[in-house]
Structure formats: C-alpha cells, structure tokens
Design a protein around this motif. Structure first.
Motif, PDB file in Angstrom:
ATOM      1  N   ARG A 251       4.815 -24.150  38.757  1.00 24.12           N
ATOM      2  CA  ARG A 251       5.228 -22.771  38.508  1.00 24.12           C
ATOM      3  C   ARG A 251       4.041 -21.865  38.205  1.00 24.12           C
ATOM      4  N   ASN A 252       3.064 -22.411  37.515  1.00 21.41           N
ATOM      5  CA  ASN A 252       1.845 -21.655  37.215  1.00 21.41           C
ATOM      6  C   ASN A 252       0.769 -22.039  38.232  1.00 21.41           C
ATOM      7  N   PRO A 253       0.316 -21.103  39.077  1.00 22.41           N
ATOM      8  CA  PRO A 253      -0.680 -21.439  40.107  1.00 22.41           C
ATOM      9  C   PRO A 253      -1.933 -22.100  39.547  1.00 22.41           C
TER      10      PRO A 253
ATOM     11  N   LEU B 280      -2.146 -24.384  37.482  1.00 25.38           N
ATOM     12  CA  LEU B 280      -1.966 -25.823  37.331  1.00 25.38           C
ATOM     13  C   LEU B 280      -2.388 -26.576  38.587  1.00 25.38           C
ATOM     14  N   ILE B 281      -2.486 -25.871  39.717  1.00 28.54           N
ATOM     15  CA  ILE B 281      -2.962 -26.522  40.937  1.00 28.54           C
ATOM     16  C   ILE B 281      -4.359 -27.093  40.694  1.00 28.54           C
ATOM     17  N   VAL B 282      -5.159 -26.398  39.909  1.00 33.51           N
ATOM     18  CA  VAL B 282      -6.506 -26.873  39.578  1.00 33.51           C
ATOM     19  C   VAL B 282      -6.422 -28.233  38.894  1.00 33.51           C
ATOM     20  N   ASP B 283      -5.473 -28.381  37.960  1.00 32.70           N
ATOM     21  CA  ASP B 283      -5.306 -29.663  37.268  1.00 32.70           C
ATOM     22  C   ASP B 283      -4.876 -30.752  38.248  1.00 32.70           C
ATOM     23  N   TYR B 284      -3.993 -30.400  39.184  1.00 36.61           N
ATOM     24  CA  TYR B 284      -3.567 -31.366  40.196  1.00 36.61           C
ATOM     25  C   TYR B 284      -4.774 -31.846  41.012  1.00 36.61           C
ATOM     26  N   ILE B 285      -5.617 -30.900  41.396  1.00 39.25           N
ATOM     27  CA  ILE B 285      -6.802 -31.236  42.201  1.00 39.25           C
ATOM     28  C   ILE B 285      -7.731 -32.158  41.414  1.00 39.25           C
ATOM     29  N   LYS B 286      -7.969 -31.819  40.160  1.00 34.53           N
ATOM     30  CA  LYS B 286      -8.874 -32.621  39.338  1.00 34.53           C
ATOM     31  C   LYS B 286      -8.338 -34.033  39.131  1.00 34.53           C
TER      32      LYS B 286
ATOM     33  N   ASP C 193     -10.699 -15.476  43.774  1.00 36.89           N
ATOM     34  CA  ASP C 193     -11.190 -15.231  45.128  1.00 36.89           C
ATOM     35  C   ASP C 193     -10.629 -16.259  46.109  1.00 36.89           C
ATOM     36  N   VAL C 194     -10.691 -17.533  45.752  1.00 41.54           N
ATOM     37  CA  VAL C 194     -10.211 -18.594  46.639  1.00 41.54           C
ATOM     38  C   VAL C 194      -8.698 -18.509  46.800  1.00 41.54           C
ATOM     39  N   LEU C 195      -7.995 -18.291  45.701  1.00 39.19           N
ATOM     40  CA  LEU C 195      -6.527 -18.199  45.779  1.00 39.19           C
ATOM     41  C   LEU C 195      -6.112 -17.066  46.707  1.00 39.19           C
ATOM     42  N   LEU C 196      -6.769 -15.914  46.597  1.00 41.08           N
ATOM     43  CA  LEU C 196      -6.430 -14.769  47.435  1.00 41.08           C
ATOM     44  C   LEU C 196      -6.603 -15.102  48.919  1.00 41.08           C
ATOM     45  N   HIS C 197      -7.706 -15.733  49.268  1.00 39.41           N
ATOM     46  CA  HIS C 197      -7.927 -16.114  50.665  1.00 39.41           C
ATOM     47  C   HIS C 197      -6.782 -16.999  51.170  1.00 39.41           C
ATOM     48  N   GLN C 198      -6.367 -17.948  50.337  1.00 39.92           N
ATOM     49  CA  GLN C 198      -5.336 -18.895  50.774  1.00 39.92           C
ATOM     50  C   GLN C 198      -3.951 -18.252  50.842  1.00 39.92           C
ATOM     51  N   LEU C 199      -3.633 -17.399  49.883  1.00 38.89           N
ATOM     52  CA  LEU C 199      -2.334 -16.732  49.874  1.00 38.89           C
ATOM     53  C   LEU C 199      -2.148 -15.843  51.108  1.00 38.89           C
ATOM     54  N   LEU C 200      -3.201 -15.178  51.517  1.00 38.74           N
ATOM     55  CA  LEU C 200      -3.106 -14.248  52.639  1.00 38.74           C
ATOM     56  C   LEU C 200      -2.861 -14.952  53.973  1.00 38.74           C
TER      57      LEU C 200
ATOM     58  N   PHE D 171       5.587 -13.571  42.292  1.00 36.49           N
ATOM     59  CA  PHE D 171       5.034 -12.647  41.300  1.00 36.49           C
ATOM     60  C   PHE D 171       3.830 -13.261  40.589  1.00 36.49           C
ATOM     61  N   ARG D 172       3.979 -14.515  40.133  1.00 37.12           N
ATOM     62  CA  ARG D 172       2.882 -15.160  39.413  1.00 37.12           C
ATOM     63  C   ARG D 172       1.646 -15.310  40.306  1.00 37.12           C
ATOM     64  N   ALA D 173       1.873 -15.714  41.542  1.00 33.31           N
ATOM     65  CA  ALA D 173       0.744 -15.901  42.450  1.00 33.31           C
ATOM     66  C   ALA D 173       0.023 -14.578  42.709  1.00 33.31           C
ATOM     67  N   LEU D 174       0.779 -13.516  42.931  1.00 34.85           N
ATOM     68  CA  LEU D 174       0.170 -12.202  43.143  1.00 34.85           C
ATOM     69  C   LEU D 174      -0.651 -11.770  41.933  1.00 34.85           C
ATOM     70  N   ARG D 175      -0.118 -11.990  40.751  1.00 36.82           N
ATOM     71  CA  ARG D 175      -0.815 -11.583  39.535  1.00 36.82           C
ATOM     72  C   ARG D 175      -2.128 -12.341  39.372  1.00 36.82           C
ATOM     73  N   GLU D 176      -2.138 -13.631  39.789  1.00 38.81           N
ATOM     74  CA  GLU D 176      -3.332 -14.450  39.611  1.00 38.81           C
ATOM     75  C   GLU D 176      -4.472 -14.042  40.544  1.00 38.81           C
ATOM     76  N   THR D 177      -4.199 -13.227  41.554  1.00 39.01           N
ATOM     77  CA  THR D 177      -5.275 -12.764  42.430  1.00 39.01           C
ATOM     78  C   THR D 177      -6.143 -11.710  41.768  1.00 39.01           C
ATOM     79  N   GLY D 178      -5.621 -11.066  40.723  1.00 35.15           N
ATOM     80  CA  GLY D 178      -6.349  -9.996  40.051  1.00 35.15           C
ATOM     81  C   GLY D 178      -6.177  -8.640  40.710  1.00 35.15           C
ATOM     82  N   LEU D 179      -5.515  -8.600  41.875  1.00 30.46           N
ATOM     83  CA  LEU D 179      -5.328  -7.325  42.571  1.00 30.46           C
ATOM     84  C   LEU D 179      -4.236  -6.481  41.947  1.00 30.46           C
TER      85      LEU D 179
END
Length: 569
Positions: free
Chosen positions: A16-18, A20-26, A109-116, A249-257
């Motif tokens: 639910r929180n984008p 947390l994907i970082v934790d999954y990757i790690k 920056d990376v999240l924005l590239h992937q979301l688009l 909504f959460r993903a959009l907010r995490e882009t900083g835009l």
C-alpha cells in the motif's frame, strides 16, 4: 499476463505504501534471490524472509499458502513498475531501476520514471470480459494532466472522475464532468445539505451507469465470493474502487510533483511546475502495443532512463542546483546532481518543519482552531489520506502542548503538508523531554483489526525506544474508536516487567475525543514536562495497584484518563 475486470483504473494495492517496495527489494537482494529460478520455493522463501524482518507487519506462519503470499508481494507493484522480472522457471531478476530505487535520494526520480510507463492494458495487464475495449491509457500521465488542467482536484473528484478516465481520448469529458460536479457541490453546500451524502449518491449513480449492462443482466458474481447478489457485487466493486484510488493517490504523492492544500485537494507543486509541463508536452499519450514481445516489454519497462524527463538534462539540473544555492561543476555526473538536488529539497523541507514548530509553540488561537477543525474533517472523511493527516495533526497537537522536542515520522511535500505516514518499524511520533520520552502512536483502524495491527507493535516500539535511549519512556495510543482488547493489552504490559525492554512498558490508550479534550486543556495552560512525566508514572503505578486489588483494565483506564485530564486542567 494477468487479467483485470474493473471499469475504473486498476492498480496493484500491494504494498500500500510505495516506499515499502524498497524494503521488498532489499530483502530480495540480501537473500540472494537475483538470478535464481523463479518458482514456488523462491516465492515461499521470500515470504518467510519478509516475515522474519517484519516488513509491513508481516508475521511468519500466518499465511496458509506461503508461495501464494510471496507471489502476491513479488508480482504486484514491484513487477508492474519494472523493479522485478518474474517469469515461472526463469531467472528472477532485480532490475537496474530497483537498485536505483533503494538510494533514498533517487527514490522520487526513479519512481516517477517508472510510473509514467505504467499503462492499461499492457503485456502484463489484459482486459477481461467485463471491460474489454474500455482501456487505452497511461493512468499516471493522464492523472497528472487532469490535476494540472483543473488547477486542483479534490479527493472526491479524483475518485469519481480521475479513476473512471480509462481512455485518454475521453479526457475532455472528464474535465467537463468535474466542472459540473463543482457547480452541483456548491449548490449543496449553500443549501447546507450533507456533502458526504452528495458524494455517496454521485458515486452510486456513476457505478450504476458504469455497470448498467451487467446489472441489467444480473451478472453479479465476483471472484472473491459465492454470494451473487447485487448488494455484495456493488460492495466488492466499491471497496476495490476506493483501494485503487488510494494506491494511485499515494504513488502520485511520492513523486513529489503533487502537493496538498490543507489536506483537501491536490495540485501541482509550484516548484515542480516546469517538470510537469515538460512531461505533458513530451511524453506520448499512446500506449505500447499489448502484443509486444515479453523480452522487449521487459527491457522497456525496467529502463530507469525512460521516459526522458526534464531532470535528465545535465544543464537543467545544474540550473536548478544553482537556484538552490548548490555549487556544481561540469564533471558532476547526472545521478550525483540528482542526489544533490534531492538533498537541497530535503533541507528546504526541514526548514519548513522548523518554522511550523516555531509557529505552533506560540499557541495562537488560529492554529488551535485549525488543529481542532482538522480532527473534525478527518472524522467526517473530508480530507485526503485520513491516516496521514491524523498522524500529522496529532504531531501538531503534541508540539503545541509542551516543551519537548517532538519528532514526527512522516514525510512532507514542498508546501509543508504530510505526504506519507510513518514507515513500519518505528513510532509515529516521539517526544524527547530530557529525562524521559513519550512515543505517540495513532490509528484509524477499529475493532479486531486494531488489536491485531496495533497492540503488539505499539508495545514493541515503546519498549525498544525505552531500551535504546536508556531512559523512562511511556506511550500514548490514540485511536478514533478504542477497542477494549487493546486497553486490556496495554494494562497488562504496564503491570509486567520486561527484561528485554528494561522494565515495564506503559502505554496510555485514548480515543480521539479524549485526546482532543486533553489537547484543549493542555494548551490553555503552560504544561511542563514534569506534568507529563507524572501522568506516565501514575499510569504505571495504577496498573500495579489495580492488579493487587483484583480490579480490571476498565478501572485502570478510567482512573488514568481522569488523572490525565485533571493534571492538565
């Protein structure tokens, strides 16, 4: 290829929180999964490893089918956004985009590239029989365009008209619908009728229109239930609608835009407007062919340099860094400059927090009223992302109440509004008062879910803080509606001595109404740290007394709440 059947924008809701994907990757990196054959053993091992590290509250052994649970984590957002490649009996891959995402300075920056690049339908997402031919969209691209075009969008508008924009050719129609909605909403407001009922009626009307053919044919079966009634069908679809809306909504907010305006609407961050303009002017609205070869699709979706954005231009980055007062040289590489820009933005946000704290400690009536109003808006479901706003507003209240150093474990946008809640593994709010500490945890969960999700983690967070700092520490737990089992749990932990936590762990539970009363009384006087310490000491002492007297948790809770309110009266 997965099949989706919704007639509104589909999204993965795991995690639910984008962030947390970082934790999954790690977890996947540390376990050495990269390059190993992707099969049920790897899926089950991933779930066990994730559980052992308590990522996102996972608890080992709870899932009946560990492979299924692990597969759900691996193949949802992490795969859809190009961070993992998962194909049965082929090597599991942690992509270059994933490796960059784990760098906190590059996350946005990376999240924005992937979301688009995310699109519906796609090689990974096939339309089902219920929605065939309805989708032709890059959702995040068009949602950004919608927010930019309208100037701002409320969460209700986002749910109703952003989430039902499934073909970019219908963009102008969505704009017209939002404009009409605002006219009707203003009429309802002026008539002093319920805006909550107005929104619910609008959503039901829209749902019935979206699914008119299936409703007429009484095709109410859902994959999740044997109940084939319209009531169950509608409830399931509506819940999905809300869950998917929250995910977008959460993903959009995490882009900083995107920034928030008093928690009620979203708009483009003024300092990021040029980036948004560039995105809308240069990125094609056309989706990639659905029948593209899988290896070609994977190469495209996992490439962190695509699409090319404004900040992928070194000269542009140097210009932005100069504006931020950061000295750069011609030899600085692209990602180093992106890291420097992220650091400059983080510094600016820390300054925003410092200014907020300074303002709150003045206890101006306007700020007091604003905090109280925000609690009411949260209760009435009139704000976007209630959990985040609930935590942030409680941080504001605790900051205003006393003389401690109050840290809020949330992230802010460029306007100083919260963008995401505390990550797992730490307290929501921590107050340092010299000789002791207070950890504050808040939740909007209710019933059994509140007990399952909050009781043990809250105790652990407070206990670990006490052990780590080597000072007396007590907790305050605030829930919109307090569960009796949670009260009993905190009474017990106040009685028992824990060697691992260097003593008893005392947490004072209260509902929002009680906390608001506590806040109103406390800001009316100059509450000293000694007053707050006395409350914690009383709660611990009274717990032992009620046990000796053979009283119950109800007596303890009643007496502690009364003492708390009397102390700050």
């Amino acid at each position: 290829m997965a099949t989706f059947n919704s007639r509104f924008l589909y999204s993965a809701t795991s995690p639910r929180n984008p962030r947390l994907i970082v934790d999954y990757i790690k977890v996947a990196q540390q376990a050495g999964f990269d390059g190993k054959e992707y099969n049920q053993d790897l899926q089950a091992n991933f779930y066990d490893t994730l559980s052992a590290q308590e990522v996102a509250g996972q608890s080992a052994g709870k899932a009946k089918d560990k492979a299924l649970a692990g597969r759900d984590k691996l193949t949802r957002s992490p795969q859809y956004l190009g961070f993992f490649i998962t194909q049965s009996k082929k090597p599991f891959k942690i992509t270059e985009a994933a490796k960059l995402l784990t760098d906190s300075a590059l996350f946005e920056d990376v999240l924005l590239h992937q979301l688009l690049k995310f699109q519906l339908p796609s090689k990974l997402h096939k339309e089902g029989p219920e929605n065939a031919g309805r989708f032709n969209i890059k959702p995040f691209l068009e949602l950004i365009r919608l927010i930019n075009t309208m100037g701002y969008i409320t969460y209700q508008e986002f749910v109703l008209y952003g989430m039902t924009l499934t073909d970019y050719h219908n963009f102008d129609d969505a704009v017209a619908r939002i404009k009409q909605f605002r006219v009707e909403r203003e009429a309802v407001r002026k008539a002093k009728k319920s805006l909550k009922v107005f929104f619910a009626d609008k959503q039901t009307e829209l749902f019935d229109n979206l699914y008119a053919d299936l409703i007429k044919a009484e095709q109410f079966k859902t994959r999740e239930s044997k109940d084939a009634s319209y009531k169950k069908y509608k409830r399931t679809k509506m819940n999905n609608w809300r869950d998917y809306s929250d995910a977008y909504f959460r993903a959009l907010r995490e882009t900083g835009l995107i920034v928030m305006t008093q928690g009620r609407s979203m708009q483009i961050s003024p300092v990021r407007q040029r980036e948004v303009d560039y995105i809308l002017e240069t990125i094609s609205r056309e989706i990639m062919p659905v029948n593209i070869k899988r290896d070609v699709f994977d190469e495209w979706i996992t490439n962190p340099t695509l699409p090319r954005l404004l900040n992928d231009n070194p000269d542009e980055l140097r210009q932005q860094l100069t504006v931020e007062g950061v000295q750069v040289t011609e030899t600085d590489n692209l990602y180093d400059m992106k890291r420097e820009l992220a650091a400059a933005r983080a510094k600016r946000k820390r300054e925003l927090v410092a200014n907020q704290v300074k303002e709150l400690k003045q206890r101006n009536q306007q700020d007091i009223d604003d905090i109280l109003e925000m609690y009411q808006l949260i209760s009435d479901d009139e704000v976007v992302d209630r959990s985040t706003m609930y935590e942030w507003n409680t941080w504001r209240a605790m900051t205003m109440i006393n003389h401690g150093d109050i840290e809020g474990n949330f992230k802010l946008d460029d306007e100083g509004m919260p963008s995401s809640v505390a990550s797992g593994g730490g307290g929501d709010i921590v107050g340092h008062y010299g000789d002791f500490n207070i950890a504050v945890e808040v939740t909007l969960s209710t019933g059994k879910k509140q007990y399952d999700m909050e009781s043990e983690p809250v105790t652990r967070h407070v206990g670990e803080l006490q052990s780590k700092l080597g000072q007396p520490t007590f907790g305050i737990f605030v829930a919109d509606k307090l569960n009796d089992n949670v009260v009993d749990h905190f009474w017990t932990t106040s009685v028992l001595k824990h060697n691992v936590y260097n003593g008893r762990v005392t947490v004072i539970p209260m509902d929002t109404t009680t906390f608001i009363e506590f806040f109103k009384r406390a800001v009316a006087r100059d509450v000293q740290p000694s007053n707050l310490q006395a409350i914690g000491e009383y709660a611990q002492r009274r717990a032992r007394e009620t046990m000796v007297d053979d009283d119950t948790e109800e007596v303890w809770h009643r007496d502690v709440v009364n003492y708390l309110l009397e102390t700050v009266n």
